[in-house]
Scaffold this active site. Sequence first.
Site, PDB file in Angstrom:
ATOM      1  N   GLY A   1      10.305  15.806  -2.988  1.00 26.28           N
ATOM      2  CA  GLY A   1       9.362  15.759  -2.994  1.00 26.28           C
ATOM      3  C   GLY A   1       8.344  16.394  -2.996  1.00 26.28           C
ATOM      4  O   GLY A   1       8.502  17.395  -3.092  1.00 26.28           O
TER       5      GLY A   1
ATOM      6  N   TYR B   1       6.300   0.707   6.928  1.00 25.45           N
ATOM      7  CA  TYR B   1       5.896   2.142   6.089  1.00 25.45           C
ATOM      8  C   TYR B   1       4.506   1.995   6.460  1.00 25.45           C
ATOM      9  O   TYR B   1       4.166   3.020   7.327  1.00 25.45           O
ATOM     10  CB  TYR B   1       6.570   2.512   4.710  1.00 25.45           C
ATOM     11  CG  TYR B   1       5.482   3.316   4.082  1.00 25.45           C
ATOM     12  CD1 TYR B   1       6.268   4.769   4.339  1.00 25.45           C
ATOM     13  CD2 TYR B   1       4.540   2.877   3.643  1.00 25.45           C
ATOM     14  CE1 TYR B   1       5.754   5.675   3.242  1.00 25.45           C
ATOM     15  CE2 TYR B   1       3.909   4.279   2.730  1.00 25.45           C
ATOM     16  CZ  TYR B   1       4.505   5.583   3.363  1.00 25.45           C
ATOM     17  OH  TYR B   1       3.821   6.654   2.768  1.00 25.45           O
TER      18      TYR B   1
ATOM     19  N   LYS C   1       2.816   4.485   9.274  1.00 26.90           N
ATOM     20  CA  LYS C   1       1.666   5.618   8.832  1.00 26.90           C
ATOM     21  C   LYS C   1       0.962   5.781   9.718  1.00 26.90           C
ATOM     22  O   LYS C   1       0.036   6.598   9.603  1.00 26.90           O
ATOM     23  CB  LYS C   1       2.124   6.241   7.134  1.00 26.90           C
ATOM     24  CG  LYS C   1       3.372   6.227   6.678  1.00 26.90           C
ATOM     25  CD  LYS C   1       3.890   7.258   6.946  1.00 26.90           C
ATOM     26  CE  LYS C   1       4.821   8.375   6.712  1.00 26.90           C
ATOM     27  NZ  LYS C   1       5.009  10.121   6.632  1.00 26.90           N
TER      28      LYS C   1
END
Length: 284
Positions: free
Chosen positions: A8, A143, A147
């Site tokens: 990534g 997530y 975050k």
Amino acid sequence: MIAGASSGIGAALARSLAADGHVLYLCARRVNRLEEVVRGLPGTTAFVCDVSREPQVKTLAEEIRKHTAWVDALINCAGGFGAIGPAISVESEEWTRTFEVNLFGTFFMIKHTVPLMVRERSPRIINFSGGGAFHPFPNYSAYAASKAAVIRLTENVAAELAPRGIAVNAVAPGFVATEIHERTLRAGRERAGPQYDETEKKLREGSVPMQVPVECVRYLLSEQARGLTGKTISARHDPWASPEFSTLIPEINKSEIYSMRRLDLSSLPDENVRRRLNLLNGRS
């Protein structure tokens, strides 16, 4: 140092920064993928490390200290979607594991890398935030929450490390076509909800080019970004690439722009509702 460099954005950054002539120390959990990235990159050393496990991060820092007297920058790319599905139905262990990687891993890397940073070299720490940090992201609560926590960690650590001359910022890269989205496709439409169709559409019709977050990070590492700290920069939407942006850094730092804040009454567009809530405030 780049954490999460085996794929990534982390892998793309490794290739780009190596081409720029930086000496790189990369880490990731997947040794085979990491070896593929390092192959052919000059001035690059790789270490296998699970950043969610503090003993491994401490060992990593000790090993890097054997190679260099200082580290100028830490880029925390390690992370993933983790648990996907309605919050009340996902496995609790999978949900908390998402925090271990996304948040705890970022914290451990910062904690054990800062001692390798030297004020005179204007060191930088760059964390990665993502979708859901500022807005609800249904079916991706682990997530989104982790975050959002990374952003608050970024802002706190930026304030704490300012006296040491260490700038700490976060990057919101936008939807970049990386393998992280394979997890959404594997989860299926029932668990992922609307994000499943959105992911298929963006992967098919186009997403944010990889070069956009890569160039944003290059900017944050540059002399032009000196002094900018405690902010979350959108690689896709914010005008960081404009030459004038750097001239505004002192004003940006003094303001709450590019920060995580609670909206107050002044943000209400409806004057009548604003007036009534102000009256309620006066009674409390």
